[in-house]
Design an enzyme around this catalytic site. Structure first.
Site, PDB file in Angstrom:
ATOM      1  N   HIS A   1      -7.903   9.394  -1.349  1.00  0.00           N
ATOM      2  CA  HIS A   1      -7.277   9.316  -0.022  1.00  0.00           C
ATOM      3  C   HIS A   1      -8.235   9.698   1.095  1.00  0.00           C
ATOM      4  O   HIS A   1      -8.212   9.102   2.164  1.00  0.00           O
ATOM      5  CB  HIS A   1      -6.034  10.207   0.026  1.00  0.00           C
ATOM      6  CG  HIS A   1      -5.000   9.720   0.981  1.00  0.00           C
ATOM      7  ND1 HIS A   1      -3.668   9.657   0.681  1.00  0.00           N
ATOM      8  CD2 HIS A   1      -5.088   9.233   2.238  1.00  0.00           C
ATOM      9  CE1 HIS A   1      -2.986   9.172   1.710  1.00  0.00           C
ATOM     10  NE2 HIS A   1      -3.831   8.905   2.668  1.00  0.00           N
TER      11      HIS A   1
ATOM     12  N   ASP B   1       0.833  -1.200   0.000  1.00  0.00           N
ATOM     13  CA  ASP B   1       0.000   0.000   0.000  1.00  0.00           C
ATOM     14  C   ASP B   1       0.866   1.248   0.000  1.00  0.00           C
ATOM     15  O   ASP B   1       1.734   1.417   0.855  1.00  0.00           O
ATOM     16  CB  ASP B   1      -0.894  -0.011   1.251  1.00  0.00           C
ATOM     17  CG  ASP B   1      -1.790   1.211   1.315  1.00  0.00           C
ATOM     18  OD1 ASP B   1      -2.870   1.177   0.699  1.00  0.00           O
ATOM     19  OD2 ASP B   1      -1.398   2.202   1.976  1.00  0.00           O
TER      20      ASP B   1
ATOM     21  N   SER C   1       6.040  -1.864   8.546  1.00  0.00           N
ATOM     22  CA  SER C   1       7.279  -2.098   9.283  1.00  0.00           C
ATOM     23  C   SER C   1       8.415  -2.311   8.294  1.00  0.00           C
ATOM     24  O   SER C   1       8.238  -2.940   7.246  1.00  0.00           O
ATOM     25  CB  SER C   1       7.162  -3.323  10.193  1.00  0.00           C
ATOM     26  OG  SER C   1       8.384  -3.552  10.862  1.00  0.00           O
TER      27      SER C   1
ATOM     28  N   TYR D   1       2.468   9.883   0.149  1.00  0.00           N
ATOM     29  CA  TYR D   1       3.597   9.290   0.863  1.00  0.00           C
ATOM     30  C   TYR D   1       4.940   9.657   0.217  1.00  0.00           C
ATOM     31  O   TYR D   1       5.973   9.587   0.878  1.00  0.00           O
ATOM     32  CB  TYR D   1       3.484   7.757   0.892  1.00  0.00           C
ATOM     33  CG  TYR D   1       2.271   7.203   1.591  1.00  0.00           C
ATOM     34  CD1 TYR D   1       1.416   8.009   2.332  1.00  0.00           C
ATOM     35  CD2 TYR D   1       1.969   5.845   1.497  1.00  0.00           C
ATOM     36  CE1 TYR D   1       0.296   7.490   2.959  1.00  0.00           C
ATOM     37  CE2 TYR D   1       0.860   5.317   2.136  1.00  0.00           C
ATOM     38  CZ  TYR D   1       0.017   6.147   2.855  1.00  0.00           C
ATOM     39  OH  TYR D   1      -1.089   5.624   3.472  1.00  0.00           O
TER      40      TYR D   1
ATOM     41  N   TRP E   1      -6.137   0.860   8.511  1.00  0.00           N
ATOM     42  CA  TRP E   1      -4.790   1.395   8.682  1.00  0.00           C
ATOM     43  C   TRP E   1      -4.661   1.764  10.164  1.00  0.00           C
ATOM     44  O   TRP E   1      -5.643   1.908  10.866  1.00  0.00           O
ATOM     45  CB  TRP E   1      -4.526   2.593   7.766  1.00  0.00           C
ATOM     46  CG  TRP E   1      -5.521   3.720   7.759  1.00  0.00           C
ATOM     47  CD1 TRP E   1      -6.565   3.896   6.901  1.00  0.00           C
ATOM     48  CD2 TRP E   1      -5.549   4.856   8.641  1.00  0.00           C
ATOM     49  NE1 TRP E   1      -7.246   5.043   7.181  1.00  0.00           N
ATOM     50  CE2 TRP E   1      -6.641   5.666   8.246  1.00  0.00           C
ATOM     51  CE3 TRP E   1      -4.771   5.272   9.716  1.00  0.00           C
ATOM     52  CZ2 TRP E   1      -6.973   6.852   8.894  1.00  0.00           C
ATOM     53  CZ3 TRP E   1      -5.093   6.455  10.366  1.00  0.00           C
ATOM     54  CH2 TRP E   1      -6.175   7.230   9.952  1.00  0.00           C
TER      55      TRP E   1
ATOM     56  N   ASN F   1       4.042 -10.318  11.727  1.00  0.00           N
ATOM     57  CA  ASN F   1       2.739  -9.814  11.284  1.00  0.00           C
ATOM     58  C   ASN F   1       2.058 -10.713  10.255  1.00  0.00           C
ATOM     59  O   ASN F   1       0.824 -10.742  10.179  1.00  0.00           O
ATOM     60  CB  ASN F   1       2.890  -8.404  10.705  1.00  0.00           C
ATOM     61  CG  ASN F   1       3.267  -7.376  11.756  1.00  0.00           C
ATOM     62  OD1 ASN F   1       3.106  -7.603  12.945  1.00  0.00           O
ATOM     63  ND2 ASN F   1       3.794  -6.243  11.315  1.00  0.00           N
TER      64      ASN F   1
ATOM     65  N   GLN G   1     -10.733   2.345   3.193  1.00  0.00           N
ATOM     66  CA  GLN G   1      -9.590   2.116   4.071  1.00  0.00           C
ATOM     67  C   GLN G   1      -9.684   3.131   5.211  1.00  0.00           C
ATOM     68  O   GLN G   1      -9.538   4.333   4.990  1.00  0.00           O
ATOM     69  CB  GLN G   1      -8.298   2.303   3.266  1.00  0.00           C
ATOM     70  CG  GLN G   1      -7.048   1.778   3.910  1.00  0.00           C
ATOM     71  CD  GLN G   1      -5.837   2.066   3.045  1.00  0.00           C
ATOM     72  OE1 GLN G   1      -5.233   3.125   3.142  1.00  0.00           O
ATOM     73  NE2 GLN G   1      -5.472   1.125   2.179  1.00  0.00           N
TER      74      GLN G   1
ATOM     75  N   ASN H   1     -11.119   6.634   4.262  1.00  0.00           N
ATOM     76  CA  ASN H   1     -11.701   7.572   5.237  1.00  0.00           C
ATOM     77  C   ASN H   1     -13.105   8.025   4.854  1.00  0.00           C
ATOM     78  O   ASN H   1     -13.484   9.173   5.109  1.00  0.00           O
ATOM     79  CB  ASN H   1     -10.766   8.766   5.432  1.00  0.00           C
ATOM     80  CG  ASN H   1      -9.384   8.340   5.870  1.00  0.00           C
ATOM     81  OD1 ASN H   1      -9.209   7.756   6.927  1.00  0.00           O
ATOM     82  ND2 ASN H   1      -8.400   8.593   5.025  1.00  0.00           N
TER      83      ASN H   1
ATOM     84  N   GLY I   1      -2.958   1.273  16.440  1.00  0.00           N
ATOM     85  CA  GLY I   1      -3.280   2.528  17.100  1.00  0.00           C
ATOM     86  C   GLY I   1      -2.533   3.739  16.587  1.00  0.00           C
ATOM     87  O   GLY I   1      -2.874   4.868  16.916  1.00  0.00           O
TER      88      GLY I   1
END
Length: 358
Positions: free
Chosen positions: A197, A136, A321, A141, A273, A330, A247, A226, A277
């Site tokens: 987005h 993703d 990560s 980004y 996403w 994960n 997402q 969102n 947290g």
């Protein structure tokens, strides 16, 4: 002595017999027609099943539906009401689901937010070796070039990957140009999934430009990010291709239960996403007493318990990560299952505590 029947009586009896005969013939014909119709239906069903395919990331249905709303929920329910069949997953090989576009997508992937340069490339190459095939990214980004380079350098066939990117609201007014720029930066031929987005001015117009890119074979599936119940309810009637996904922020302290149910009823995948947290909150969630107790009971980490909880609720996940050990951890969440009691205990942690602004 039996009285002799009159000619009229004999005529009436013969007429009645003919009526009964014709009635029986008619019933027989109607029955044969019903049997023929049922036979045709069975043949059609058999033919449809015989034509099914199970190729990775290949379409199995048409490209979405026009609009759609929650009132028509019975017509848009996904298989198992949005729940995933996790029994086919293995450590290093997440199961795939079929999106409403007909393409398949792994239920677990790698998020690349905050990864740049060689760190991003190396993180993706490491993840690919561990079995990740879903990645993703987003124009916001600033790492689409690195994502594309890692995919090209991996040596794995392009069609095995599922790559998602997003258009940011400041690009909605020039969406066609932004789509082309994103495709150029990635340089991997096509995009598996492109999202808006988050809501913004000209989002419908931008989505329509994405729909045109689908028709041109540049993008395979479309979605949003969102978008909640209000936003999605207003958005769906205005577009031609139903979003395959939204997402959103989802974690044990912000669980989006009503939103999850709404999306599942409408055949829209919901992906979380910030499953841990988000930055600044991860340590607190990992230290939660309930999550730690469940992790110890299964011999797993708090991260694995949270990801498994998401997946068992029908929420796809993209934990990020660059650490190979964390990446392996994960993607290794398919050899255990949380009990209904354990799921309920984590459900009870919901605080409606949103950690980001949108």
């Amino acid at each position: 002595m039996t009285p002799k029947k009159s000619r009229d009586t004999r005529h009436w009896s013969a007429h009645t017999r003919w009526e009964k005969l014709f009635d029986n013939i008619s019933k027989t014909i109607r029955m044969e027609r019903k049997l023929l119709f049922l036979t045709m239906l069975c043949c059609m069903a058999f033919s449809a099943n015989a034509c099914g395919t199970d190729r990775a990331h290949q379409p199995t249905a048409g490209n979405g539906t026009t609009g759609g709303n929650d009132e028509n929920k019975d017509a848009t329910v996904t298989v198992n009401d949005g729940m995933f069949d996790l029994s086919k997953g293995e450590s290093g090989k997440p199961p795939v689901i079929t999106l409403s576009s007909g393409y398949t997508m792994p239920v677990l992937g790698l998020g690349t937010y905050s990864l740049h340069g060689n760190e991003c490339i190396d993180a993706i190459l490491s993840a690919i070796k561990l079995g990740y095939r879903k990645f993703d990214t987003a124009t916001f980004y600033g790492n689409e070039k690195e994502v594309g380079e890692a995919i090209r350098r991996s040596g794995v066939p392009r069609e095995e990957f599922f790559i998602c990117t997003k258009l940011y609201p400041n690009e909605f007014g020039r969406a066609e140009e932004a789509i082309e720029a994103s495709l150029s930066r990635l340089n991997i031929g096509y995009v598996d999934l492109m999202l808006l987005h988050h809501p913004g001015d000209n989002d419908v117009e931008a989505y329509k430009a994405m729909e045109r890119a689908v028709a041109e074979g540049k993008i395979r599936s479309l979605g949003v990010s969102n978008y909640y119940i209000k936003e999605m309810t207003e958005f769906l009637p205005k577009v031609s291709i139903k979003p395959v996904m939204t997402q959103n922020e989802i974690h044990p302290y912000y669980q989006e239960k009503e939103v999850r149910e709404y999306m599942h009823r409408n055949g829209i995948v919901i992906e979380g996403w910030y499953p841990f947290g988000g930055r600044g909150y991860t340590k607190a969630i990992f230290s939660n007493k309930t999550i730690k107790e469940i992790a110890e009971a299964h011999g797993k980490s708090p991260a694995q318990i949270i990801l498994r909880w998401d997946l068992q609720h029908g929420v796809a996940v993209i934990p990020g990560s660059s650490n190979p050990a964390h990446q392996k951890e994960n993607i290794s969440v398919f050899d255990f299952e949380l009990t209904p009691e354990e799921m309920a205990r984590i459900d009870a942690l919901d605080r409606n505590e949103k950690h980001d602004w949108y």
